[in-house]
Motif scaffolding. Structure first.
Motif, mmCIF file in Angstrom:
data_model
loop_
_atom_site.group_PDB
_atom_site.id
_atom_site.type_symbol
_atom_site.label_atom_id
_atom_site.label_comp_id
_atom_site.label_asym_id
_atom_site.label_seq_id
_atom_site.Cartn_x
_atom_site.Cartn_y
_atom_site.Cartn_z
ATOM 1 N N LYS A 56 0.840 -1.202 0.000
ATOM 2 C CA LYS A 56 0.000 0.000 0.000
ATOM 3 C C LYS A 56 0.876 1.253 0.000
ATOM 4 O O LYS A 56 0.623 2.201 -0.739
ATOM 5 N N ARG A 57 1.924 1.254 0.830
ATOM 6 C CA ARG A 57 2.834 2.406 0.863
ATOM 7 C C ARG A 57 3.534 2.593 -0.480
ATOM 8 O O ARG A 57 3.718 3.717 -0.937
ATOM 9 N N ALA A 58 3.919 1.498 -1.124
ATOM 10 C CA ALA A 58 4.576 1.594 -2.433
ATOM 11 C C ALA A 58 3.615 2.182 -3.469
ATOM 12 O O ALA A 58 4.013 3.016 -4.286
ATOM 13 N N MET A 59 2.352 1.777 -3.430
ATOM 14 C CA MET A 59 1.368 2.328 -4.369
ATOM 15 C C MET A 59 1.129 3.815 -4.096
ATOM 16 O O MET A 59 1.035 4.617 -5.018
ATOM 17 N N GLU A 60 1.072 4.196 -2.814
ATOM 18 C CA GLU A 60 0.907 5.609 -2.467
ATOM 19 C C GLU A 60 2.109 6.417 -2.928
ATOM 20 O O GLU A 60 1.960 7.526 -3.438
ATOM 21 N N ALA A 61 3.298 5.861 -2.745
ATOM 22 C CA ALA A 61 4.513 6.552 -3.174
ATOM 23 C C ALA A 61 4.508 6.737 -4.684
ATOM 24 O O ALA A 61 4.870 7.805 -5.189
ATOM 25 N N THR A 62 4.078 5.726 -5.419
ATOM 26 C CA THR A 62 4.003 5.829 -6.875
ATOM 27 C C THR A 62 3.035 6.922 -7.282
ATOM 28 O O THR A 62 3.347 7.766 -8.120
ATOM 29 N N ARG A 63 1.855 6.943 -6.673
ATOM 30 C CA ARG A 63 0.858 7.973 -7.008
ATOM 31 C C ARG A 63 1.378 9.368 -6.662
ATOM 32 O O ARG A 63 1.200 10.318 -7.412
ATOM 33 N N TYR A 64 2.041 9.493 -5.526
ATOM 34 C CA TYR A 64 2.592 10.776 -5.107
ATOM 35 C C TYR A 64 3.638 11.266 -6.096
ATOM 36 O O TYR A 64 3.623 12.409 -6.530
ATOM 37 N N MET A 65 4.555 10.366 -6.485
ATOM 38 C CA MET A 65 5.601 10.746 -7.429
ATOM 39 C C MET A 65 5.004 11.132 -8.774
ATOM 40 O O MET A 65 5.399 12.119 -9.382
ATOM 41 N N GLN A 66 4.024 10.372 -9.231
ATOM 42 C CA GLN A 66 3.426 10.671 -10.526
ATOM 43 C C GLN A 66 2.691 12.007 -10.489
ATOM 44 O O GLN A 66 2.751 12.783 -11.436
ATOM 45 N N ALA A 67 2.015 12.294 -9.382
ATOM 46 C CA ALA A 67 1.319 13.570 -9.259
ATOM 47 C C ALA A 67 2.309 14.728 -9.227
ATOM 48 O O ALA A 67 2.115 15.764 -9.869
ATOM 49 N N GLU A 68 3.390 14.544 -8.492
ATOM 50 C CA GLU A 68 4.402 15.594 -8.397
ATOM 51 C C GLU A 68 5.057 15.836 -9.749
ATOM 52 O O GLU A 68 5.263 16.974 -10.163
ATOM 53 N N ILE A 69 5.356 14.778 -10.461
ATOM 54 C CA ILE A 69 5.964 14.914 -11.778
ATOM 55 C C ILE A 69 4.993 15.566 -12.750
ATOM 56 O O ILE A 69 5.380 16.397 -13.567
ATOM 57 N N ALA A 70 3.717 15.236 -12.637
ATOM 58 C CA ALA A 70 2.707 15.812 -13.540
ATOM 59 C C ALA A 70 2.644 17.328 -13.407
ATOM 60 O O ALA A 70 2.355 18.028 -14.387
ATOM 61 N N LEU A 71 2.924 17.862 -12.215
ATOM 62 C CA LEU A 71 2.913 19.314 -12.028
ATOM 63 C C LEU A 71 3.897 20.009 -12.965
ATOM 64 O O LEU A 71 3.684 21.143 -13.379
ATOM 65 N N PHE A 72 4.980 19.328 -13.297
ATOM 66 C CA PHE A 72 6.029 19.942 -14.095
ATOM 67 C C PHE A 72 6.026 19.502 -15.548
ATOM 68 O O PHE A 72 6.875 19.920 -16.317
ATOM 69 N N HIS A 73 5.081 18.666 -15.909
ATOM 70 C CA HIS A 73 5.067 18.062 -17.240
ATOM 71 C C HIS A 73 5.151 19.106 -18.359
ATOM 72 O O HIS A 73 6.043 19.053 -19.203
ATOM 73 N N GLY A 74 4.219 20.055 -18.367
ATOM 74 C CA GLY A 74 4.177 21.049 -19.443
ATOM 75 C C GLY A 74 5.428 21.902 -19.505
ATOM 76 O O GLY A 74 5.994 22.128 -20.577
ATOM 77 N N GLU A 75 5.873 22.389 -18.340
ATOM 78 C CA GLU A 75 7.052 23.248 -18.309
ATOM 79 C C GLU A 75 8.300 22.492 -18.756
ATOM 80 O O GLU A 75 9.127 23.007 -19.492
ATOM 81 N N ALA A 76 8.425 21.254 -18.321
ATOM 82 C CA ALA A 76 9.600 20.465 -18.682
ATOM 83 C C ALA A 76 9.647 20.214 -20.175
ATOM 84 O O ALA A 76 10.696 20.366 -20.804
ATOM 85 N N ILE A 77 8.522 19.840 -20.752
ATOM 86 C CA ILE A 77 8.485 19.582 -22.192
ATOM 87 C C ILE A 77 8.837 20.860 -22.962
ATOM 88 O O ILE A 77 9.585 20.817 -23.943
ATOM 89 N N ALA A 78 8.337 22.008 -22.501
ATOM 90 C CA ALA A 78 8.646 23.274 -23.177
ATOM 91 C C ALA A 78 10.147 23.556 -23.144
ATOM 92 O O ALA A 78 10.729 23.967 -24.153
ATOM 93 N N PHE A 79 10.793 23.344 -21.985
ATOM 94 C CA PHE A 79 12.231 23.600 -21.893
ATOM 95 C C PHE A 79 13.042 22.621 -22.739
ATOM 96 O O PHE A 79 13.986 23.010 -23.413
ATOM 97 N N ILE A 80 12.639 21.356 -22.698
ATOM 98 C CA ILE A 80 13.349 20.360 -23.501
ATOM 99 C C ILE A 80 13.177 20.679 -24.986
ATOM 100 O O ILE A 80 14.136 20.610 -25.768
ATOM 101 N N ALA A 81 11.963 21.055 -25.386
ATOM 102 C CA ALA A 81 11.698 21.386 -26.793
ATOM 103 C C ALA A 81 12.528 22.588 -27.232
ATOM 104 O O ALA A 81 13.118 22.593 -28.324
ATOM 105 N N ARG A 82 12.595 23.616 -26.377
ATOM 106 C CA ARG A 82 13.411 24.787 -26.716
ATOM 107 C C ARG A 82 14.876 24.406 -26.872
ATOM 108 O O ARG A 82 15.557 24.868 -27.766
#
Length: 154
Positions: A56-82
């Protein structure tokens, strides 16, 4: 020997205890399994409960990491694309497409590595790698102060 000590001993002896469909599965060093089998049976209920909590903790950690990474998805792609546009002379659409692919590969690798190591800092490592490779600003330092408190997952 309590259940925690037993799990530590099993790990030390090369015995792997895991759950499959709610059933305790034991694999690894057969000699040591025979030695510890009576103790494992004695603590079976506690072991199952502990493994369920760990899953259960591993699944929560996965969801937490994915949510945190999703916050930066658009900005990261823009910087990588530039970066790809400037460095390799890509068109806007080529750079966007390749940046998405690069981001997804980096993200998947970071999550896998963090989970394998039992860490919950995949997003931080991913953004650090993007800052190093593509010159992204430090979003964690500038925006994290504005985030709501998130539960610690260990």
């Amino acid at each position: 020997m309590n259940a925690n000590e037993l799990l530590e001993q099993c790990e030390k002896d090369g015995i792997r205890l895991c759950l499959q469909s709610g059933q305790l599965q034991i694999t690894g060093n057969l000699k040591k399994i025979d030695e510890l089998a009576p103790i494992i049976r004695q603590h079976k209920t506690d072991i199952i409960r502990m493994l369920e909590q760990k899953d259960k903790r591993a699944m929560e950690a996965t969801r937490y990491m994915q949510a945190e990474i999703a916050l930066f998805h658009g900005e990261a792609i823009a910087f990588i694309a530039r970066y790809l546009q400037k460095r390799y002379g890509k068109t806007y659409w080529q750079a966007q497409d390749e940046a998405t692919t690069v981001w997804n590969i980096l993200r998947k690798n970071q999550i896998r590595q963090a989970l394998a190591e039992g860490r919950d800092d995949a997003a931080e490592r991913l953004l650090w790698e993007c800052r190093e490779k593509f010159g992204m600003p430090d979003y964690l330092a500038t925006s994290r102060a504005n985030w709501p408190e998130s539960p610690c997952i260990h």
